[in-house]
Design a protein around this motif. Sequence first.
Motif, PDB file in Angstrom:
ATOM      1  N   THR A 167      -5.792   5.120  -2.609  1.00 38.95           N
ATOM      2  CA  THR A 167      -5.431   3.707  -2.661  1.00 38.95           C
ATOM      3  C   THR A 167      -5.831   2.966  -1.387  1.00 38.95           C
ATOM      4  OG1 THR A 167      -3.472   4.509  -3.854  1.00 38.95           O
ATOM      5  CG2 THR A 167      -3.616   2.123  -3.460  1.00 38.95           C
ATOM      6  N   GLN A 223       0.827  -1.196   0.000  1.00 39.01           N
ATOM      7  CA  GLN A 223       0.000   0.000   0.000  1.00 39.01           C
ATOM      8  C   GLN A 223       0.867   1.254   0.000  1.00 39.01           C
ATOM      9  OE1 GLN A 223      -2.171   1.257   3.615  1.00 39.01           O
ATOM     10  NE2 GLN A 223      -4.021   1.000   2.378  1.00 39.01           N
ATOM     11  N   ALA A 237       2.205   1.856  -3.382  1.00 43.35           N
ATOM     12  CA  ALA A 237       1.175   2.396  -4.275  1.00 43.35           C
ATOM     13  C   ALA A 237       0.969   3.885  -4.035  1.00 43.35           C
ATOM     14  CB  ALA A 237      -0.127   1.632  -4.072  1.00 43.35           C
TER      15      ALA A 237
END
Length: 310
Positions: free
Chosen positions: A105, A16, A19
């Motif tokens: 995200t 994560q 991202a």
Amino acid sequence: MPWDLRDGEPVIDPAQVRALLREQHPDLAHMPLGEPVRGWDNTMVRLGERLALRLPRHAQAETLLDREAAWLPRLASQLAGLPSGTPHHAIPAIPTPVRTGVPRTGYPFRWAVVPWVEGTPAVHVPLEVRDAYAPNLAATLRGLHQPAPEDAPASAFRGIGLADIEDRFARRWDALAGGLGRERRDQLAEVWRRAVNAAPYAGPRVWLHGDPHPNNTVLAGVGPGPMASSPVLVDFGDLCAGDPASDLGSALLHFSPYGREAFMAAYDAGQVPDPALWARAQGWAVNYALIFAAQSPGEALRPLGRGLLA
């Protein structure tokens, strides 16, 4: 303190984080990531050698991070502009956020890229090592405690008069004082009495770190030499302006009685000592000791609080 996940708290993992970087700061996305480490308010992820991501764990932490992003550049600029010849002046290192990010995200909060401060949290080193840096921490706080602008943030918990926290103090005292010996209980009650009866602060609102306890102080290197000389304050989420006594009370918890005397002497160097300031600071120290002592077993600050109360 809830180091475990709260209800509804986002799970932060390296995928994560990668991202978020690719989407918002692609020039940093190639850098190595460390494992996420959860603190009270934020998860920290090291980014390369010199940076880290600071990702709030809850909405209040996001608000505190916003305060750092808004105010730390102004504070660093103000301190850098002070006359270099000011006696006993030391400009503290201010770990100002270098980038900011927005929710994306699957991550719901604003976040920041901050400088990585290499070292060991002071709470994890022996008392004699902490005593050795007492003059340096005093110089750092003297450098920080400069008049703040009128629009500097205030706090409902720090930098205020002790009368404003008497109800909270009384609840904490009632919860823990019964476990103390009578002599020590009387001593601490007298410290608090002197603090609330001391002359209130009448000077200009000065910049405060807000929470300069040993777990927000990083010592560079390993061993008594560099560690003793390099205390760096981190986590300015409670940055505010007001009476410096609350900062000084938190700082007193770093040290033994010997270290506290050295800290106070260094802070007062070159100026007329203010007994009322130190009376208020010692009252704040008892207040913080009660807060720390009430933490869950295993929390790093709990032994500090219980040590001062004992």
